[in-house]
Design an enzyme around this catalytic site. Structure first.
Site, mmCIF file in Angstrom:
data_model
loop_
_atom_site.group_PDB
_atom_site.id
_atom_site.type_symbol
_atom_site.label_atom_id
_atom_site.label_comp_id
_atom_site.label_asym_id
_atom_site.label_seq_id
_atom_site.Cartn_x
_atom_site.Cartn_y
_atom_site.Cartn_z
ATOM 1 N N GLY A 23 18.983 8.257 79.508
ATOM 2 C CA GLY A 23 19.062 7.342 78.927
ATOM 3 C C GLY A 23 20.401 6.204 79.895
ATOM 4 O O GLY A 23 20.876 6.572 80.709
ATOM 5 N N ASP A 143 21.451 2.413 65.062
ATOM 6 C CA ASP A 143 19.772 2.470 66.548
ATOM 7 C C ASP A 143 18.395 3.389 65.671
ATOM 8 O O ASP A 143 18.591 4.679 66.325
ATOM 9 C CB ASP A 143 20.118 2.609 67.900
#
Length: 512
Positions: A23, A143
Site C-alpha cells: 500500500g 475505508d
C-alpha cells in the site's frame, strides 16, 4: 526492511516469508512466529515515510485502534513494535496481525462474479457486526471496501486495515477537505470533507453489498474525483435493475444503506442488522436451502428472525433426522417385507462421508487429553465427549488469560485409532470457532515424559500430517500421512478463539 530481506526476523521472532500486499504506507508480509510456531501477517511501514510524524502517528494509531477491538470478524492484532535502523537512529514500525488463509472479498467477486444472494447478505451481516463492535469503541473504519475484507478458507469474512480509522473523540491528522478512503465506496459526506460518522461506514458497506450482488460497483468515472462526485450527486441504482431476482427486502436494505440523506440512512449498525437479518431469512427461504457461510449466519440469528425461517432451515439437523426417520421406516418396511434383516454400521449418527471418504468408528475411550508443555492435564473427564457423537457435549481446554495459551506451543488431545489406519481427513465440530489447530500422527510417542519437559512434539515422536488452520463451527482438514498408517492422531490447538479464554470441541471424526 525490503523484500530483498525475506528470511530475516523482525524483533528476532517474526521470520518474513513472502510479500502478500503493498500500500501507500506499508508492505504486508506473510511471516512465521518462531516462538509460538504459527503463521502471522506483518504490516511493515515503508522506511522512507517513517520519518513523517503525521504518517508515523497514523500507523501507530492503527495498532492502538485495532488492539482495542476483539471480534470474530475483525482481524486480530497480535503484537506491534519497531525494527531498529542499522544506524541506530529511529526505527521502522510494524504491526503483527492474525494471518487469514484465503482471499479478499474483491478477489472472490472478480474470480467468480456476483455472489449467491443469500451469501452476499450473510457476508454483509458479518461485516456489519464487526463494524458495530468498532463503533461501540467509538472507532469508525472510514475505508470499508471489499479489498479490506478477508474471506478465510472456511468462508468466514473478517475486516482488516484500519489504517485510516479514527476515533470519534480525537482530532484528525489530515488536511481540511482531504478525502480519505477509496472513492468507489466513499460516502457523500466523506467525499465532501465533512465529519465522518458510523453512518459513513454503513454507506460504504451498502456499496460493497451492491457489488457482491451485481459483480460491479454502482459508479465509474475517468478519475477518482469524478467517481466521488457521483456518490455525492447521484442515487445508487436499484440493485434489481442489474439482478432482478434480488428480493424487494434486500433491495430496500441496499437503498437505505446508501441513502444520501443521513435522516433516511440507517442511524446505526443495530438498526441495520435488524433489516439485514430479515433480508437473509427471505433470501434463504426463497432459495429453499442454505450452505456454507449462510448456514453459519442463520444459526447465529436472534430468535425472532429464526422463527421466520421454514423448519428445514431453522432446524436442519432435526429436519434431516425426520427425513432420515421417515426414509428409514420406509426402507425397514421394504426389507422386512422381503424377509431380510440389516445390521448397523457402528458409525456415530449425523456423520456423512464425503465422496471417496469413509468415517471411522472409534472406541468410546479412544480420546485422551494431551498437555505435555503444561503443568496439569486438560479436562481429562470431558475428553470422551469428542467421540460420543453428541454435538451437545464438549471438551474444552483450560482457561487462559489470552489466546497465546500462557506461552505454550499448544495443547489438545489425541485419538487412539488402534490398531492403526491411514487417515485422509479429520472433521472438527466446535461451538467456539476461531481457534487454530494442527494435526499430528504417531505410532509410538513418549507420553511418559514429565509435564513441562522441553522436548518438542517431534522429539516426542509426533509427525505433522495437517498444518495449523483456523477451525470454524464444522471444519474438515485434509491429512497427508505420506501413505503410512498411524495409530494415534493428535489434535493440537495452537491458538484460542478471539476474545475467548478457552477452545471447545464437540465432535471429531476421522476419515479414511
Amino acid at each position: 526492511m525490503t523484500a530483498t530481506q525475506l528470511g530475516s526476523a523482525l524483533g528476532g521472532r517474526y521470520r518474513l516469508d513472502a510479500v502478500i500486499g503493498r500500500g501507500g504506507m506499508s508492505t504486508v508480509y506473510r511471516a512465521f512466529d518462531t516462538v509460538l510456531e504459527r503463521p502471522v501477517a506483518i504490516k511493515l511501514m515503508h522506511r522512507e515515510i517513517a520519518s513523517d510524524s503525521d504518517q508515523l502517528e497514523r500507523f501507530r494509531r492503527e495498532a492502538r485502534a485495532v488492539a482495542r477491538l476483539s471480534h470474530p470478524h475483525i482481524v486480530t492484532v497480535v503484537d506491534a513494535g519497531e525494527e531498529p535502523e542499522e544506524s541506530g537512529e529511529g526505527g521502522t514500525p510494524y504491526i503483527v496481525l492474525e494471518y487469514v488463509q484465503g482471499e479478499t472479498l474483491k478477489e472472490l467477486v472478480r474470480r467468480g462474479g456476483p455472489l449467491d444472494i443469500a451469501e452476499a447478505v450473510a457476508y454483509a451481516i458479518e461485516i456489519a457486526r464487526a463494524l458495530g463492535a468498532a463503533h461501540e469503541q467509538l472507532i469508525v473504519h472510514r475505508d470499508v471496501k471489499p479489498q479490506n475484507v478477508l474471506v478465510s478458507e472456511e468462508g468466514t469474512a473478517k475486516i482488516t486495515d484500519f489504517g485510516i480509522a479514527r476515533t470519534l473523540t480525537e482530532q484528525g491528522l489530515t488536511l481540511d477537505g482531504r478525502v480519505l478512503g477509496t472513492t468507489d465506496y466513499v460516502s457523500p459526506e466523506q467525499a465532501l470533507g465533512q465529519p465522518v460518522t458510523p453512518q459513513s461506514d454503513i454507506y460504504s458497506l451498502g456499496v460493497v453489498l451492491y457489488e457482491m450482488l451485481t459483480g460491479v460497483v454502482p459508479f465509474t468515472g475517468e478519475t477518482p474525483v469524478s467517481v466521488a462526485m457521483r456518490h455525492v450527486r447521484e442515487d445508487v441504482p436499484d440493485v434489481r435493475l442489474a439482478r432482478p431476482e434480488v428480493s424487494a427486502a434486500t433491495a430496500a436494505v441496499v437503498d437505505r444503506m446508501t441513502a444520501k440523506d443521513l435522516g433516511r440512512r440507517y442511524p446505526d449498525v443495530p438498526a441495520l442488522l435488524v433489516d439485514l437479518e430479515e433480508a437473509l431469512t427471505v433470501e434463504a427461504a426463497r432459495a429453499g436451502q442454505a450452505t456454507g457461510e449462510v448456514t453459519t449466519v442463520l444459526r447465529s440469528l436472534p430468535g425472532p428472525a429464526r422463527r421466520r425461517l421454514p423448519l428445514r432451515l431453522r432446524h436442519p439437523v432435526r429436519w434431516l433426522a425426520l427425513l432420515a426417520f421417515v426414509g428409514g421406516a420406509v426402507a425397514l418396511g421394504l426389507i422386512l417385507a422381503a424377509g431380510h434383516t440389516h445390521g448397523g454400521t457402528g458409525v456415530a449418527s449425523g456423520i456423512d462421508s464425503s465422496p471417496g471418504l469413509e468415517p471411522v468408528s472409534l472406541a468410546a475411550n479412544a480420546a485422551h487429553d494431551y498437555n505435555p508443555f503444561g503443568n496439569e492435564p486438560e479436562h481429562p473427564r470431558q475428553v470422551a465427549n469428542v467421540v460420543d457423537g453428541d454435538p451437545n457435549t464438549v471438551w474444552s481446554t483450560e482457561h487462559y488469560l489470552d489466546d497465546t495459551l500462557a506461552g505454550k506451543p499448544g495443547t489438545g488431545f489425541y485419538l487412539d485409532a488402534a490398531p492403526g489406519l491411514r487417515a485422509r481427513a479429520i472433521e472438527i465440530q466446535s461451538p467456539s470457532p476461531g481457534f487454530y489447530a494442527a494435526i499430528y500422527a504417531s505410532n509410538r510417542f513418549d507420553g511418559g515424559l514429565p509435564y513441562g519437559a522441553p522436548e518438542s512434539l517431534a522429539e516426542r515422536g509426533w509427525q505433522t500430517v495437517g498444518a495449523a488452520r483456523r477451525v470454524g463451527q464444522r471444519t474438515t482438514l485434509s491429512l497427508d500421512s505420506g501413505g503410512r498408517s498411524y495409530r494415534y492422531y493428535l489434535v493440537w490447538i495452537t491458538r484460542l478463539p478471539p476474545a475467548r479464554e478457552s477452545a471447545e470441541i464437540s465432535d471429531v471424526t476421522l476419515f479414511q
